[in-house]
Design an enzyme around this catalytic site. Structure first.
Site, PDB file in Angstrom:
ATOM      1  N   ASP A   1     -15.013  47.304  35.039  1.00 23.18           N
ATOM      2  CA  ASP A   1     -16.059  46.659  34.223  1.00 23.18           C
ATOM      3  C   ASP A   1     -17.437  46.836  34.881  1.00 23.18           C
ATOM      4  O   ASP A   1     -18.449  46.385  34.349  1.00 23.18           O
ATOM      5  CB  ASP A   1     -15.737  45.196  33.915  1.00 23.18           C
ATOM      6  CG  ASP A   1     -15.531  44.344  35.141  1.00 23.18           C
ATOM      7  OD1 ASP A   1     -15.638  44.867  36.267  1.00 23.18           O
ATOM      8  OD2 ASP A   1     -15.264  43.131  34.983  1.00 23.18           O
ATOM      9  N   SER A   2     -17.477  47.561  36.019  1.00 25.58           N
ATOM     10  CA  SER A   2     -18.763  48.020  36.556  1.00 25.58           C
ATOM     11  C   SER A   2     -19.452  48.910  35.514  1.00 25.58           C
ATOM     12  O   SER A   2     -20.658  49.176  35.616  1.00 25.58           O
ATOM     13  CB  SER A   2     -18.566  48.789  37.865  1.00 25.58           C
ATOM     14  OG  SER A   2     -17.559  49.772  37.715  1.00 25.58           O
TER      15      SER A   2
ATOM     16  N   ASP B   1      -9.891  47.478  33.717  1.00 18.79           N
ATOM     17  CA  ASP B   1     -10.253  46.080  33.982  1.00 18.79           C
ATOM     18  C   ASP B   1     -10.141  45.223  32.734  1.00 18.79           C
ATOM     19  O   ASP B   1     -10.632  45.606  31.658  1.00 18.79           O
ATOM     20  CB  ASP B   1     -11.715  46.001  34.453  1.00 18.79           C
ATOM     21  CG  ASP B   1     -11.828  45.950  35.957  1.00 18.79           C
ATOM     22  OD1 ASP B   1     -10.847  45.584  36.624  1.00 18.79           O
ATOM     23  OD2 ASP B   1     -12.916  46.280  36.468  1.00 18.79           O
TER      24      ASP B   1
ATOM     25  N   LYS C   1      -6.278  45.448  35.509  1.00 24.96           N
ATOM     26  CA  LYS C   1      -6.717  44.779  36.735  1.00 24.96           C
ATOM     27  C   LYS C   1      -7.443  43.505  36.353  1.00 24.96           C
ATOM     28  O   LYS C   1      -8.151  43.470  35.346  1.00 24.96           O
ATOM     29  CB  LYS C   1      -7.634  45.700  37.542  1.00 24.96           C
ATOM     30  CG  LYS C   1      -8.237  45.023  38.786  1.00 24.96           C
ATOM     31  CD  LYS C   1      -8.865  45.999  39.749  1.00 24.96           C
ATOM     32  CE  LYS C   1     -10.300  46.367  39.465  1.00 24.96           C
ATOM     33  NZ  LYS C   1     -11.241  45.246  39.394  1.00 24.96           N
TER      34      LYS C   1
ATOM     35  N   GLU D   1      -9.335  39.727  38.240  1.00 22.03           N
ATOM     36  CA  GLU D   1      -9.901  39.215  39.494  1.00 22.03           C
ATOM     37  C   GLU D   1      -9.444  37.790  39.785  1.00 22.03           C
ATOM     38  O   GLU D   1      -9.539  36.921  38.915  1.00 22.03           O
ATOM     39  CB  GLU D   1     -11.446  39.216  39.391  1.00 22.03           C
ATOM     40  CG  GLU D   1     -12.027  40.595  39.226  1.00 22.03           C
ATOM     41  CD  GLU D   1     -13.552  40.591  39.121  1.00 22.03           C
ATOM     42  OE1 GLU D   1     -14.195  39.522  39.272  1.00 22.03           O
ATOM     43  OE2 GLU D   1     -14.115  41.675  38.888  1.00 22.03           O
TER      44      GLU D   1
ATOM     45  N   GLU E   1     -12.269  43.677  47.921  1.00 23.58           N
ATOM     46  CA  GLU E   1     -13.691  44.036  47.841  1.00 23.58           C
ATOM     47  C   GLU E   1     -14.519  43.238  48.849  1.00 23.58           C
ATOM     48  O   GLU E   1     -14.499  42.006  48.869  1.00 23.58           O
ATOM     49  CB  GLU E   1     -14.228  43.791  46.414  1.00 23.58           C
ATOM     50  CG  GLU E   1     -15.693  44.182  46.300  1.00 23.58           C
ATOM     51  CD  GLU E   1     -16.184  44.411  44.881  1.00 23.58           C
ATOM     52  OE1 GLU E   1     -15.387  44.317  43.929  1.00 23.58           O
ATOM     53  OE2 GLU E   1     -17.392  44.691  44.738  1.00 23.58           O
TER      54      GLU E   1
HETATM   55  O1  KIV Z   1     -15.354  47.337  38.137  1.00 26.01           O
HETATM   56  C1  KIV Z   1     -15.196  48.029  39.151  1.00 26.01           C
HETATM   57  O2  KIV Z   1     -15.723  49.135  39.271  1.00 26.01           O
HETATM   58  C2  KIV Z   1     -14.366  47.496  40.212  1.00 26.01           C
HETATM   59  C3  KIV Z   1     -14.386  48.204  41.527  1.00 26.01           C
HETATM   60  C4  KIV Z   1     -15.659  47.968  42.219  1.00 26.01           C
HETATM   61  C5  KIV Z   1     -13.225  47.857  42.368  1.00 26.01           C
HETATM   62  O3  KIV Z   1     -13.721  46.508  40.029  1.00 26.01           O
END
Ligand code: KIV
Length: 271
Positions: A41-42, A80, A108, A110, A174
């Site tokens: 989600d970056s 994510d 994924k 968090e 992280e």
């Molecule tokens: O969203 C993302 O790119 C991430 C990485 C930084 C691990 O979760």
């Protein structure tokens, strides 16, 4: 055949796992050497221009996952679950299924003990889950190193054990102090994937825009730059603008010509 969850699990202790983020087909095709493409989600920052990841929606993640799936050859795809998409077990399951349907092999999310039951609900349906501990961009107020005090470190180690018991097949660590990341890596049976968490993790992940030198807003010290692509792009754009203004582009080799006899006939008709 692309990498499977089992392949990634079996790499622990034998071979380092390589992960890069990916959000579109072009980049996913260029990154085919990595073991895992993380549709992170970056994307909110590097693709959509938001300040952080908190505006990213399920629709965004579905679109990015589909784009990566369309180009994937070798890598496992992990996507994510964005913020607020896994607040309840029902939401977590529905949204995980949507990402799997779009092409993800795993999802994924968090958090530690507070989401252990959510992780369990997803993994019980045989949907593979990657955990994410340490700095949690979806909820962090400040981007600071985690696990620097004895109390923090012990909590992180406990969290890693708890979410492993809930069924994660690997965990992103992280911005965790290297000593704590090493202990977690030694204490849990699933691979750890570090970002800013030292060399002892079982694998490493970087945001692809960071490692290519494409994203200029933030430059964390852990994000090693292997290229200065933004500089190269600016130079290319400058040359293009100059050549168009000076009528050097397009050149004859960039044009399409009409057959001469057709052209002559046409000219007679239009004058
Ligand atoms: O969203 C993302 O790119 C991430 C990485 C930084 C691990 O979760």
């Amino acid at each position: 055949m692309h990498k499977t969850i089992k392949d990634i699990e079996e790499m622990k202790g034998k071979e380092k796992i390589t992960v890069l983020t990916g959000y579109d087909s072009t980049m996913a095709a260029l990154c085919e050497q990595v073991d895992v493409i993380l549709v992170g989600d970056s994307a909110g920052m590097v693709m959509l221009g938001y300040e952080d990841t908190t505006s990213v929606t399920m629709d965004d993640m579905i679109r990015f996952t589909t784009a990566v799936k369309n180009a994937r050859k070798n890598s496992l795809i992990v996507s994510d679950l964005p913020i607020n998409s896994y607040n309840t077990k029902e939401d977590a399951i529905t949204n995980s299924l949507k990402l799997i349907e779009a092409g993800a092999d795993a999802v994924k999310l968090e958090g530690g003990k507070e989401i252990a039951q959510i992780i369990k609900a997803i993994t019980e349906l045989k949907i593979p889950v990657m955990g994410h501990l340490g700095l949690l961009p979806q909820t962090a107020k400040k981007y600071t190193v985690q696990g620097k005090t004895k109390e923090d470190a012990i909590e992180l180690i406990k969290d890693a054990k708890i979410i492993t018991e809930s069924g994660v097949f690997s965990i992103v660590l992280e911005m965790i102090s290297s000593q704590v990341a090493k202990i977690i890596t030694e204490k849990i049976p699933v691979p750890t994937i570090g970002i800013g968490s030292g060399k002892d993790c079982d694998g490493q992940v970087l945001v692809v825009h960071d490692m290519l030198g494409l994203f200029e807003k933030i430059k964390p010290k852990f994000a090693k730059r292997y290229l200065s692509l933004s500089e190269e792009i600016r130079n290319a754009v400058k040359s293009y603008v100059m050549e168009v203004k000076e009528k050097k582009f397009p050149a004859i080799e960039n044009e399409f010509q009409m057959d001469e006899s057709e052209y002559n006939k046409m000219r007679k008709e239009i004058v």
